[in-house]
Every structure is written in structure tokens, then in C-alpha cells.
Design an enzyme around this catalytic site. Structure first.
Site, short mmCIF file in Angstrom:
data_model
loop_
_atom_site.label_atom_id
_atom_site.label_comp_id
_atom_site.label_asym_id
_atom_site.label_seq_id
_atom_site.Cartn_x
_atom_site.Cartn_y
_atom_site.Cartn_z
N ASP A 131 -4.14 -4.33 -4.88
CA ASP A 131 -3.45 -3.08 -5.27
C ASP A 131 -1.98 -3.26 -5.61
O ASP A 131 -1.35 -2.31 -6.11
CB ASP A 131 -3.56 -2.01 -4.16
CG ASP A 131 -4.98 -1.61 -3.85
OD1 ASP A 131 -5.87 -1.91 -4.67
OD2 ASP A 131 -5.21 -1.00 -2.80
N ASP B 148 0.80 -1.23 0.00
CA ASP B 148 0.00 0.00 0.00
C ASP B 148 0.83 1.28 0.00
O ASP B 148 0.35 2.36 0.39
CB ASP B 148 -0.97 0.01 1.19
CG ASP B 148 -2.20 0.89 0.90
OD1 ASP B 148 -2.61 0.96 -0.27
OD2 ASP B 148 -2.71 1.50 1.85
N ASP C 192 -11.37 1.98 5.84
CA ASP C 192 -10.27 2.10 4.87
C ASP C 192 -9.09 2.88 5.45
O ASP C 192 -8.01 2.89 4.86
CB ASP C 192 -10.76 2.84 3.62
CG ASP C 192 -11.82 2.06 2.87
OD1 ASP C 192 -11.63 0.86 2.64
OD2 ASP C 192 -12.86 2.65 2.52
#
Length: 341
Positions: free
Chosen positions: A164, A126, A316
Site C-alpha cells: 500500500d 498505512d 485487517d
């Protein structure tokens, strides 16, 4: 030929044989090509799968607490999440990932269902965003993946590999990550999970509003081991509509030799907020709502399932007033997501 693609080819061949037998011998060439196209389009490794509902999920615990406290309305509203199969994330937080994976898959198998597992611990995870972290290096990551895989063993599971991780590199947002190292780590992880006898593996490919250069994205997915996977995953923890995700997935599939995919529909019921209106539209948007509950009946020849990869109500990140850290259960947001249901 990779084991996953070979397995799909065997299923295709069986379907072709059945279709050819039904069509007779006249016009065999044209019938055979039609049968091949039809069979290839309809093979779904998840067809008929019943996904595992976690009995002690945060939503289930919250429903029980609210019911006990007399909040019948809140408990009823949130029951749609508590009763839905949601994924279990392995993000390096489990003290013993092998034992945790074994416990989960054993319970699911006993219930006659299949759990969805998210592997989310790649080094440099991330980038510098709210869920940053991951294993210390490639060796530590490979060892961690091996532990999770050992815990799964020969029991059925769907594994989503590293949300991701590819798209961040392709888009340029993971500036401190070496692309070749990242792709090699992912390819190793995909291969480890794919070597298990009863797993179905999907490598994450971002979402429909992220990478538009599908040549670059597909090249990165090939480098990351997509040929060993059963397909790719889209919209994990995001809010793009199912319609947009299907269109994007079908377009990307053409770059990947017809690879199948799954879509996270957990929070896409109202679509995504424009990033022009909200720069952090991807982080706990107040306009989001839950989407279609998990199913393998997608109506698409290439979409194997709609899944709830992100549990509705899990934060999130601390991007808005009152929002807790990423991965933390946030009941107030769960109520926002389920309002109107």
C-alpha cells in the site's frame, strides 16, 4: 543497468540463443525477433519454486489445538491454510529482525523451500488506518531494512516491499506523507533487498480497484525503485479477483517496460464486496473466501506467482463486531474464509 533487470536480460539472452539454434538459419531476422519476444515473455525468476510452509503458523497451531480438543471438523477445515505456504510479515514487531530473518530463511533453506517475506515498516505506514505505524523516520527505516536484509543474507527469499505504500500516496489517502520522501525510502529498501544474491523482490503496487491513473502509478513506482526490483506485487491483503488482477497487472506492466508481477490470492476466491454496499469492504468482509493456493503455474507470461501474502484468518483491523486489531489471528474469521472448501 540495474542488477535485477540485467539478470533477467541474461536469462532472456540464453533463451533466445536456444530458440535461435532450434529455428535454424533460414529467415534468421524474423525468427530472431520471434525468439526474442517469446523468450522475454516466458522468463520467470520464480519458475519451479516451492514456497516454505511455516510449521508454527497461527493456522498450524490452531489446527493442532482443535484436533487435541476433539474438534476434528474445524481442524480439517482449517488444514487448507495450515498446509499452505503463507508469507511472514516483518512489521517492526520482531525484537531482533536480523535474527528472525536468519532463523526463517535458514529453516526454509534446510527444507529445500523459499520463504516469502513482507517488509512493512515504512514511516507513516498505512496512513491513519488500522495498521498505521512504521519506523520513526527514514534513517530508522533504512537501518531496520538493513537488519532484515542482513538476516536473509545469501539464502533464497521472496521479498514483498511495503504493501500500500505507493498506492496510498498516489491515491491521495496518505495526506501526511511527503511523496518524495516516501519514494526515496522505498527505493532505498528495494535496492538493499535487491543487492542480496538470492532474493527475488517485488515492490507493491496496490490492487486493481484502487489507482486507475496508471501514468501516475507507474511514475511513482519508477521513483520508488521498481527498476531495481524483479517486478511488482498486486492485491496484497485485498480481495480483487485473480482475473481482474491479471488484467490490471498486464496493463500496468506495459507502463513499466514489461515488468513481471505476483498476485496475492489468499482471500480473493469470492471476489471483492462493493464499496457502495460496504464502505469497509477491504476490512474482514464476511463474504470473502480463500483463493487459489500458491503456485508459479499462473498461465500468464507476466505473472510470476500466485502467493498467499496475507494469511487467511489474520485480521485487517477491529472494523467489525468481534474483530481484533490488525495483524491478530482470528480463528472465527479463518473458518469464514475456508467455508465451502
Amino acid at each position: 543497468m540495474a542488477a535485477r533487470l540485467l539478470r533477467r536480460q541474461v536469462l532472456v539472452a540464453m533463451a533466445v540463443g536456444a530458440l535461435a539454434a532450434c529455428s535454424g538459419t533460414s529467415g534468421s531476422s524474423s525468427h530472431a525477433s520471434t525468439a526474442t519476444a517469446t523468450a522475454t515473455a516466458t522468463v520467470n525468476p520464480l519458475a519451479g519454486t516451492e514456497f516454505y510452509v511455516l510449521p508454527d503458523s497461527p493456522a498450524a497451531v490452531q489446527v493442532a489445538q482443535w484436533a487435541a480438543a476433539g474438534d476434528a471438523a474445524g481442524a480439517e477445515q482449517l488444514s487448507v491454510v495450515a498446509e499452505a505456504p503463507v508469507a511472514t510479515w516483518f512489521s517492526g514487531q520482531q525484537t531482533d529482525p536480523a535474527a528472525s530473518a536468519q532463523e526463517l530463511t535458514t529453516a526454509a533453506q534446510a527444507a529445500g523451500r523459499v520463504p516469502v517475506i513482507v517488509a512493512y515498516n515504512v514511516p507513516g505506514r498505512d496512513a491513519d488506518y488500522y495498521s498505521s505505524g512504521g519506523a520513526a523516520d527514514a534513517d530508522a527505516y533504512a537501518a531496520w531494512v538493513a537488519e532484515v536484509a542482513a538476516g536473509i543474507g545469501d539464502r533464497p527469499a521472496v521479498v514483498i516491499v511495503e504493501p500500500d505504500a505507493v498506492a496510498q500516496v498516489v491515491s491521495g489517502s496518505a495526506t501526511d506523507v511527503d511523496a518524495a520522501d516516501r519514494y526515496a525510502a522505498l527505493a532505498s529498501a528495494v535496492g538493499t533487498f535487491a543487492a542480496l544474491p538470492s532474493t527475488t523482490v517485488y515492490l507493491d503496487a496496490g490492487n486493481s480497484d484502487w489507482v486507475s491513473d496508471l501514468d501516475a502509478l507507474s511514475d511513482a513506482l519508477w521513483a520508488s525503485g521498481i527498476d531495481d526490483a524483479d517486478g511488482f506485487a498486486l492485491n496484497v491483503s485485498n480481495f480483487q479477483t485473480t482475473e481482474d488482477s491479471l488484467a490490471y497487472g498486464e496493463e500496468l506492466s506495459a507502463y513499466l517496460d514489461g515488468a513481471h508481477f505476483v498476485v496475492d490470492t489468499s482471500r480473493n476466491g469470492a471476489g471483492a464486496t462493493s464499496r457502495e454496499d460496504d464502505p469497509e469492504a477491504w476490512c474482514n468482509p464476511p463474504t470473502a473466501r480463500i483463493g487459489v493456493t500458491p503456485t508459479t503455474a499462473t498461465g500468464s507470461d507476466l505473472a510470476d506467482a500466485y502467493l498467499w501474502v496475507k494469511e487467511p484468518g489474520t485480521s485487517d483491523g477491529d472494523c467489525r463486531d468481534g474483530a481484533p486489531a490488525a495483524g491478530t489471528w482470528w480463528p472465527e474469521y479463518a473458518l469464514v474464509l475456508t467455508s465451502g472448501t
